[in-house]
Design an enzyme around this catalytic site. Structure first.
Site, mmCIF file in Angstrom:
data_model
loop_
_atom_site.group_PDB
_atom_site.id
_atom_site.type_symbol
_atom_site.label_atom_id
_atom_site.label_comp_id
_atom_site.label_asym_id
_atom_site.label_seq_id
_atom_site.Cartn_x
_atom_site.Cartn_y
_atom_site.Cartn_z
ATOM 1 N N LYS A 115 32.575 20.229 -15.226
ATOM 2 C CA LYS A 115 33.071 20.156 -13.842
ATOM 3 C C LYS A 115 33.438 18.730 -13.462
ATOM 4 O O LYS A 115 34.408 18.500 -12.739
ATOM 5 C CB LYS A 115 32.019 20.704 -12.873
ATOM 6 C CG LYS A 115 31.488 22.100 -13.221
ATOM 7 C CD LYS A 115 32.580 23.128 -13.430
ATOM 8 C CE LYS A 115 32.132 24.194 -14.421
ATOM 9 N NZ LYS A 115 33.240 24.916 -15.060
ATOM 10 N N GLU A 199 27.745 16.846 -4.080
ATOM 11 C CA GLU A 199 28.867 17.103 -3.172
ATOM 12 C C GLU A 199 28.330 17.390 -1.785
ATOM 13 O O GLU A 199 27.196 17.873 -1.655
ATOM 14 C CB GLU A 199 29.652 18.345 -3.629
ATOM 15 C CG GLU A 199 30.630 18.093 -4.749
ATOM 16 C CD GLU A 199 31.384 19.352 -5.159
ATOM 17 O OE1 GLU A 199 31.145 20.423 -4.571
ATOM 18 O OE2 GLU A 199 32.207 19.250 -6.073
ATOM 19 N N HIS A 234 25.802 34.992 -6.425
ATOM 20 C CA HIS A 234 26.881 34.534 -7.312
ATOM 21 C C HIS A 234 27.486 35.641 -8.162
ATOM 22 O O HIS A 234 28.292 35.392 -9.042
ATOM 23 C CB HIS A 234 26.425 33.375 -8.195
ATOM 24 C CG HIS A 234 25.980 32.194 -7.381
ATOM 25 N ND1 HIS A 234 26.836 31.523 -6.545
ATOM 26 C CD2 HIS A 234 24.775 31.599 -7.237
ATOM 27 C CE1 HIS A 234 26.181 30.545 -5.938
ATOM 28 N NE2 HIS A 234 24.930 30.576 -6.329
ATOM 29 N N ARG A 291 40.059 31.678 -18.357
ATOM 30 C CA ARG A 291 40.046 33.006 -18.973
ATOM 31 C C ARG A 291 40.707 34.001 -18.019
ATOM 32 O O ARG A 291 40.984 33.678 -16.868
ATOM 33 C CB ARG A 291 38.594 33.442 -19.181
ATOM 34 C CG ARG A 291 37.843 33.481 -17.857
ATOM 35 C CD ARG A 291 36.506 34.179 -17.887
ATOM 36 N NE ARG A 291 36.018 34.378 -16.540
ATOM 37 C CZ ARG A 291 35.374 33.478 -15.815
ATOM 38 N NH1 ARG A 291 35.130 32.285 -16.304
ATOM 39 N NH2 ARG A 291 34.988 33.758 -14.586
HETATM 40 C C1 MV4 Z 1 29.874 24.823 -3.206
HETATM 41 C C2 MV4 Z 1 29.507 25.483 -2.015
HETATM 42 C C3 MV4 Z 1 29.401 24.719 -0.872
HETATM 43 N N1 MV4 Z 1 29.634 23.398 -0.907
HETATM 44 N N2 MV4 Z 1 30.119 23.507 -3.184
HETATM 45 C C4 MV4 Z 1 29.395 28.625 -6.056
HETATM 46 C C5 MV4 Z 1 30.098 28.932 -7.329
HETATM 47 C C6 MV4 Z 1 30.538 27.630 -7.872
HETATM 48 N N3 MV4 Z 1 31.847 27.741 -8.408
HETATM 49 C C7 MV4 Z 1 30.485 26.672 -6.717
HETATM 50 N N4 MV4 Z 1 29.891 27.388 -5.623
HETATM 51 C C8 MV4 Z 1 29.766 26.813 -4.410
HETATM 52 N N5 MV4 Z 1 29.999 25.487 -4.357
HETATM 53 C C9 MV4 Z 1 29.988 22.823 -2.056
HETATM 54 N N6 MV4 Z 1 30.213 21.493 -2.061
HETATM 55 C C10 MV4 Z 1 29.296 26.840 -2.052
HETATM 56 C C11 MV4 Z 1 29.419 27.516 -3.244
HETATM 57 C C12 MV4 Z 1 29.193 28.920 -3.190
HETATM 58 C C13 MV4 Z 1 27.942 29.428 -2.905
HETATM 59 C C14 MV4 Z 1 26.844 28.609 -2.725
HETATM 60 C C15 MV4 Z 1 25.620 29.132 -2.429
HETATM 61 C C16 MV4 Z 1 25.472 30.524 -2.313
HETATM 62 C C17 MV4 Z 1 26.533 31.350 -2.517
HETATM 63 C C18 MV4 Z 1 27.783 30.813 -2.820
HETATM 64 C C19 MV4 Z 1 28.847 31.652 -3.018
HETATM 65 C C20 MV4 Z 1 30.065 31.138 -3.307
HETATM 66 C C21 MV4 Z 1 30.230 29.755 -3.378
#
Ligand code: MV4
Length: 491
Positions: A115, A199, A234, A291
Site C-alpha cells: 500500500k 492516515e 470487511h 484482479r
Molecule cells: C480507511 C477508512 C477510513 N479512513 N482509511 C477498509 C478496507 C481497506 N481497503 C481500507 N479500509 C478503510 N480505510 C481511512 N483513512 C475506512 C476503511 C473502511 C472501513 C474501516 C473500518 C470498518 C469498516 C470499513 C469498511 C470499509 C472501509
C-alpha cells in the site's frame, strides 16, 4: 491462445469457463480431491487433480497448477480472484514457464500489493489521498508528530495489508505508541512485513471503487463505479452500480483519477481502484486491486461488457474496442452475496448438504454460482454459495427486482444470508441511498431482522386484505344470480 487453465474453483471458475467457451477456447479445470464432482470440473473440457482439499495443498500450489497447464498443453492461466490471483511470484512463474498470465504484470501486482509503494507511485499523478505519513513508520515519536499534524482519530494500516486487514483506529496520543507496537508485530507475523503507516481516519466514508481496463497499447478506460459500502467486518454483502450519490462530475473525476493510477504502474488487464468518499463527495485513493473482483457482474450489467472476455482479449494482445466516450451507464444493477452463514447466529459459517437449491430466474436476473441441489458445502473454502445479481432501469426498480428474486431463491439444508440481504434492501437507510460503511454495524441485529419480518408480514396481510376487499367492490360479484345446477340435479 487456444486453451486456458482456470486456477480456481466455485462460481468464478464456472463464470470464466462460460466466457472462454463462448470465445471458442478449450478449458482445463484444476480441482482438489473434494471437488472432483464440482460443477467447474464438469463444465471444463479437461480436468487435473492437484491435491487434497485444503487450499494450501491444492489451489495455492503454484507448482502443481503450472505443471497441470504444461501437461495439458494450455497456453494461458486465468487466476480468478483469491487464491494465487494477487501473488506476483505466481504471475512470474507462469510467464517463466512460457505461459500467458491473464492479468497484469508481476511488477504491477507487486507494486500494488504494497500500500505504501502504491501511494508513493501514484503521488506524482495528482491523485487525491487521505492525509497521512508518506512512508513506513518505525518510531513512536515520528508517529506522534504525524498524528498531531493530521489530527485524531487516526488509522494505523499495514502496508502489506489491504481489504481492512491489520487496521487500528487510534483516538488519543496516549494510545498511539502501544497500538503502533501491536500493529507492527501483527503485520510482521501476518504478512512477514512489519511496515505500517498512519492516515487520518475518515469516520463515515463510503467505499466506492472504479473498474478499469487497460490494454498493452497504452489505452486505459474506466467502466464507472461500484458502490461497496454495505459490508460486514470487511466482507462485502451488497454491491451496486452506479452509486446512488455520485454526480456525473465526480464520477468523471474519479474515473480519470483511476485511469491515472493504472497508468502510474503501466497496468494491463482488468483492475479496480478503491476510493473512500466522504459526505462532501471528496474522494481519496486507497488501494488498487489487481484482479477480477467478486462484484464485477454489476459493472457488466450496466455497461454490457463481459469483463472476462476483455481480460482474455487483452492477454491475447488486442487493443480495447472502445473509446471512453463510447461507454455509458445503462440502468442500475445490484449484487447480493449469498453466504452459507447464519445471520441469526453471528454469521456462523455452515456446512452440510444443499437439500433444496432452486434459483430465481427471469429477465434482469443473473445467478453466478458453483452449486447444485444435493451438493455438500465444504468447510475448506469461502462460504459464499452464490451471487444474485439484478438489472433494472432504475435503482428503485432494481431493489424491487432483487426482493422479488430473493423470494424465489429456495435454499434448504444450510442457513444463508438471504434474509440478511432482504433486511438491507427493505431498510430505509439503504433505499434512500443515505448510508456509509457503518450501515451493518449501525442497523443490523438479529432482533431488528425479526422485527422487520414481522412488520412486513403485517403490511403484506393488510395489503392483501385491502386488495381483496377493493376488488370485491370493483368486480360487483353477482351474489344472487349464481347457478343452482346442483339443486336442480338433486331435484
Ligand atoms: C480507511 C477508512 C477510513 N479512513 N482509511 C477498509 C478496507 C481497506 N481497503 C481500507 N479500509 C478503510 N480505510 C481511512 N483513512 C475506512 C476503511 C473502511 C472501513 C474501516 C473500518 C470498518 C469498516 C470499513 C469498511 C470499509 C472501509
Amino acid at each position: 491462445m487456444k486453451k486456458i487453465l482456470i486456477a480456481n474453483r466455485g462460481e468464478i471458475a464456472c463464470r470464466i469457463i462460460r466466457t472462454a467457451h463462448q470465445m471458442g477456447l478449450d478449458v482445463v479445470a484444476v480441482y482438489s480431491e473434494i471437488d472432483r464432482a464440482a460443477p467447474h470440473v464438469r463444465m471444463a473440457d479437461e480436468a487435473v487433480c492437484i491435491g487434497p482439499a485444503p487450499s494450501s495443498e491444492s489451489y495455492l500450489r503454484a507448482d502443481k497448477i503450472i505443471d497441470a497447464a504444461l501437461q495439458t498443453g494450455a497456453d494461458a492461466i486465468h487466476p480468478g480472484y483469491g487464491f494465487l490471483s494477487e501473488q506476483a511470484s505466481f504471475a512470474q512463474a507462469v510467464q517463466q514457464a512460457g505461459l500467458t498470465f491473464i492479468g497484469p504484470s508481476p511488477q504491477a501486482i507487486e507494486l500494488m500489493g504494497s500500500k505504501l509503494a502504491a501511494k508513493e507511485a501514484v503521488a506524482k499523478y495528482d491523485i487525491p489521498m487521505v492525509p497521512g505519513s508518506p512512508h513506513a513508520l518505525t518510531n513512536p515519536e515520528e508517529a506522534l508528530a504525524v498524528a498531531e499534524e493530521i489530527g485524531y482519530p487516526v488509522l494505523i494500516k499495514a502496508s502489506a495489508g489491504g481489504g481492512g486487514k491489520g487496521m487500528r483506529i487510534v483516538h488519543t496520543p496516549e494510545a498511539l505508541p502501544q497500538q503502533m507496537a501491536r500493529a507492527i508485530s501483527e503485520a510482521q507475523s501476518a504478512f512477514g512485513d512489519g511496515s505500517v503507516f498512519i492516515e487520518k481516519f475518515i469516520t463515515q466514508p463510503r467505499h466506492i471503487e472504479i473498474q478499469i481496463l487497460a490494454d498493452r497499447h497504452g489505452h486505459t478506460l474506466y467502466l464507472f463505479e461500484r458502490e461497496c459500502s454495505i459490508q460486514r467486518r470487511h466482507q462485502k454483502v451488497i454491491e451496486e452500480a452506479p452509486s446512488a450519490i455520485l454526480t456525473p462530475q465526480v464520477r468523471q473525476a474519479m474515473g480519470q483519477a483511476a485511469v491515472r493510477v493504472a497508468q502510474a504502474c503501466q497496468y494491463e488487464g482488468a483492475g479496480t481502484v478503491e476510493f473512500l468518499v466522504d459526505d462532501q463527495l471528496n474522494f481519496y485513493f486507497l488501494e488498487m486491486n489487481t484482479r477480477l473482483q467478486v462484484e464485477h457482474p454489476v459493472t457488466e450489467m450496466i455497461t454490457g461488457i463481459d469483463l472476462v472476455a476483455e481480460q482474455i482479449r487483452i492477454a491475447q494482445g488486442y487493443p480495447l474496442r472502445w473509446k471512453q466516450e463510447d461507454l455509458h451507464i445503462d440502468g442500475h444493477s445490484i449484487e447480493l452475496r449469498v453466504y452459507a452463514e447464519d445471520p441469526f447466529n453471528d454469521f456462523l459459517p455452515a456446512t452440510g448438504q444443499l437439500t433444496r437449491y432452486e434459483r430465481p430466474q427471469g429477465p434482469g436476473i443473473r445467478v453466478d454460482d458453483g452449486y447444485e441441489q444435493g451438493m455438500e458445502v465444504p468447510i475448506y473454502y469461502d462460504p459464499m454459495l452464490a451471487k444474485l445479481i439484478v438489472h433494472a432501469p432504475t435503482r428503485l426498480a432494481a431493489i424491487r427486482h432483487m426482493l422479488e428474486a430473493i423470494q424465489h431463491y429456495h435454499i434448504e439444508g444450510v442457513p444463508t444470508t438471504l434474509p440478511f440481504g432482504r433486511f438491507v434492501l427493505r431498510h430505509e437507510a439503504f433505499r434512500s441511498g443515505q448510508f456509509d460503511t457503518n450501515f451493518v454495524a449501525q442497523h443490523f441485529t438479529p432482533e431488528a431482522l425479526r422485527q422487520q419480518d414481522e412488520q412486513f408480514g403485517k403490511i403484506a396481510a393488510h395489503v392483501a386484505l385491502h386488495t381483496f376487499l377493493g376488488q370485491q367492490n370493483e368486480l360487483h360479484l353477482p351474489r344472487n344470480t349464481r347457478s343452482n345446477w346442483w339443486l336442480k340435479r338433486k331435484a
